[in-house]
Design a protein around this motif. Structure first.
Motif, PDB file in Angstrom:
ATOM      1  N   ASP A 125      -7.658   7.892   1.397  1.00 46.71           N
ATOM      2  CA  ASP A 125      -7.617   8.250  -0.018  1.00 46.71           C
ATOM      3  C   ASP A 125      -8.914   7.800  -0.687  1.00 46.71           C
ATOM      4  OD1 ASP A 125      -7.212   5.683  -1.695  1.00 46.71           O
ATOM      5  OD2 ASP A 125      -5.708   5.456  -0.140  1.00 46.71           O
ATOM      6  N   SER A 126      -9.164   8.314  -1.871  1.00 42.97           N
ATOM      7  CA  SER A 126     -10.472   8.142  -2.496  1.00 42.97           C
ATOM      8  C   SER A 126     -10.823   6.700  -2.828  1.00 42.97           C
ATOM      9  CB  SER A 126     -10.571   8.998  -3.763  1.00 42.97           C
ATOM     10  OG  SER A 126      -9.496   8.750  -4.639  1.00 42.97           O
ATOM     11  N   SER A 127      -9.841   5.798  -2.867  1.00 40.09           N
ATOM     12  CA  SER A 127     -10.162   4.387  -3.101  1.00 40.09           C
ATOM     13  C   SER A 127     -10.923   3.788  -1.917  1.00 40.09           C
ATOM     14  CB  SER A 127      -8.888   3.577  -3.354  1.00 40.09           C
ATOM     15  OG  SER A 127      -8.095   3.473  -2.184  1.00 40.09           O
ATOM     16  N   GLN A 175       1.379   2.640  -3.489  1.00 39.92           N
ATOM     17  CA  GLN A 175       0.171   2.916  -4.263  1.00 39.92           C
ATOM     18  C   GLN A 175      -0.359   4.319  -3.949  1.00 39.92           C
ATOM     19  OE1 GLN A 175      -2.466  -0.240  -3.134  1.00 39.92           O
ATOM     20  NE2 GLN A 175      -1.356  -1.801  -4.258  1.00 39.92           N
ATOM     21  N   ARG A 176      -0.799   5.027  -4.984  1.00 36.31           N
ATOM     22  CA  ARG A 176      -1.452   6.332  -4.833  1.00 36.31           C
ATOM     23  C   ARG A 176      -0.611   7.278  -3.979  1.00 36.31           C
ATOM     24  NH1 ARG A 176      -6.682   6.080  -6.498  1.00 36.31           N
ATOM     25  NH2 ARG A 176      -7.219   7.905  -5.247  1.00 36.31           N
ATOM     26  N   GLN A 177       0.687   7.304  -4.210  1.00 40.52           N
ATOM     27  CA  GLN A 177       1.582   8.124  -3.392  1.00 40.52           C
ATOM     28  C   GLN A 177       1.288   9.616  -3.446  1.00 40.52           C
ATOM     29  OE1 GLN A 177       5.472   6.596  -4.702  1.00 40.52           O
ATOM     30  NE2 GLN A 177       5.789   5.868  -2.614  1.00 40.52           N
ATOM     31  N   GLU A 222      -1.489  11.215  -3.941  1.00 38.63           N
ATOM     32  CA  GLU A 222      -2.707  11.493  -3.183  1.00 38.63           C
ATOM     33  C   GLU A 222      -2.465  11.384  -1.683  1.00 38.63           C
ATOM     34  OE1 GLU A 222      -2.406   9.400  -5.663  1.00 38.63           O
ATOM     35  OE2 GLU A 222      -3.962   9.777  -7.192  1.00 38.63           O
ATOM     36  N   LYS A 223      -1.733  10.349  -1.273  1.00 36.02           N
ATOM     37  CA  LYS A 223      -1.473  10.138   0.150  1.00 36.02           C
ATOM     38  C   LYS A 223      -0.607  11.248   0.733  1.00 36.02           C
ATOM     39  CE  LYS A 223      -2.146   5.157  -0.077  1.00 36.02           C
ATOM     40  NZ  LYS A 223      -1.543   3.811   0.022  1.00 36.02           N
ATOM     41  N   THR A 255      -1.111   5.851   4.607  1.00 35.58           N
ATOM     42  CA  THR A 255      -1.294   7.302   4.591  1.00 35.58           C
ATOM     43  C   THR A 255      -0.862   7.910   5.916  1.00 35.58           C
ATOM     44  OG1 THR A 255      -3.198   6.960   3.130  1.00 35.58           O
ATOM     45  CG2 THR A 255      -2.906   9.151   4.044  1.00 35.58           C
ATOM     46  N   ARG A 261       0.812  -1.219   0.000  1.00 31.94           N
ATOM     47  CA  ARG A 261       0.000   0.000   0.000  1.00 31.94           C
ATOM     48  C   ARG A 261       0.846   1.270   0.000  1.00 31.94           C
ATOM     49  NH1 ARG A 261      -2.978  -0.041   4.913  1.00 31.94           N
ATOM     50  NH2 ARG A 261      -2.010  -1.973   5.602  1.00 31.94           N
ATOM     51  N   ASP A 296      -8.702  12.842  -0.962  1.00 29.79           N
ATOM     52  CA  ASP A 296      -8.140  13.509  -2.135  1.00 29.79           C
ATOM     53  C   ASP A 296      -9.182  13.771  -3.216  1.00 29.79           C
ATOM     54  OD1 ASP A 296      -7.732  11.087  -4.339  1.00 29.79           O
ATOM     55  OD2 ASP A 296      -7.501  10.416  -2.283  1.00 29.79           O
TER      56      ASP A 296
END
Length: 273
Positions: A228-230, A75-77, A79-80, A106, A72, A252
């Motif tokens: 995050d939005s996921s 992933q989506r760095q 945004e985090k 996060t 994790r 985000d």
């Protein structure tokens, strides 16, 4: 538009957002809800999506699905990091106080930023001021990666809660962790979650993790959720808090209409980073 072409577009939409509702898909493609349900049934039969109440989600979004904290973290760095920056702004500089940082990728990004800010502040201080400084921010965590990042930082008094360490999250869990959490009263708790849903609230796949998170939520004076939005509109196996337990959610992306309404009804501040 042929059905196969439409179904490929539906899969693409769900892979990006994580889920889609029947009504939204019907409106988007100007088709009936019955046609959408037939499309989703066909896609579920091939393993492309998983049907849930009111729509469909990505096939990997099972209630017990859980990635390791290492997976994790990468992933989506971007945004985090934005979420973590917004959370860092809630921690006053130069004032004594206490915060709790929950385990998660996060929240780990928040710990990294806090460590960097603390180090920069210490480097900028004069030797006389640094030697005489006795103001420390108490930081409490049950996460081994977060503890490593903050250990030894000037201006931070680190408290690590013990317990049995879950390999997948590198966080202490169990009855001793829960009991320790109940004996503290931090000013702010920064909480991670695997799902935040209008009806189901906050959830996580593992019962032991859920018990610790629930204790954190009940213990702290202010609850700030980093998601995050996921994680928006997602439900996993075990609920650990309702929306009414929260003070602030930092994410985000603007929540869906249903989730935004539920958060507003619960009096939760939403910060979009």
């Amino acid at each position: 538009m042929f059905a196969e072409e439409r179904q490929q577009l539906i899969v693409g939409l769900i892979s990006v957002s994580g889920r889609a509702s029947v009504t939204d898909l019907a409106e988007r493609f100007s088709i009936t809800t019955e046609t959408v349900r037939r499309d989703l049934a066909a896609l579920e039969a091939t393993g492309s999506v998983r049907r849930v109440h009111g729509g469909a989600v990505s096939p990997d979004r099972f209630s017990t699905a859980e990635e390791s904290v290492l997976e994790r973290t990468v992933q989506r760095q971007p945004e985090k990091i934005r979420i973590a920056e917004a959370a860092l702004a809630l921690i006053p500089q130069g004032l004594a106080g206490s915060i709790l940082i929950d385990a998660g990728s996060t929240t780990e990004a928040l710990a990294e930023l806090l460590s960097a800010r603390t180090a920069a502040t210490a480097a900028a201080a004069s030797p006389a001021a640094a030697s005489g400084a006795d103001v420390e921010l108490v930081v409490i965590t049950h996460s081994l990666p977060i503890a490593v990042k903050l250990s030894g930082e000037p201006g931070i008094a680190l408290h690590l809660l013990g317990g049995k360490v879950r390999g997948i999250t590198q966080a202490a869990v169990g009855q001793s962790t829960v009991e320790a959490a109940r004996r503290i009263r931090p000013d702010i708790a920064f909480i991670g979650t695997n799902g935040i849903h209008a009806a189901f609230g906050l959830s996580t796949p593992d019962p032991e993790e859920a018990a610790v998170k629930a204790a954190f939520v009940q213990s702290a004076r202010r609850i700030v959720v980093l998601a995050d939005s996921s994680k928006l509109d997602a439900e996993t196996l075990v609920q650990f808090a309702s929306l009414k337990d929260l003070d602030t959610v930092i994410t985000d992306r603007k929540p869906s209409q249903a989730l935004a309404a539920a958060l507003a009804d619960a009096g939760v501040e939403v910060v979009v980073a």
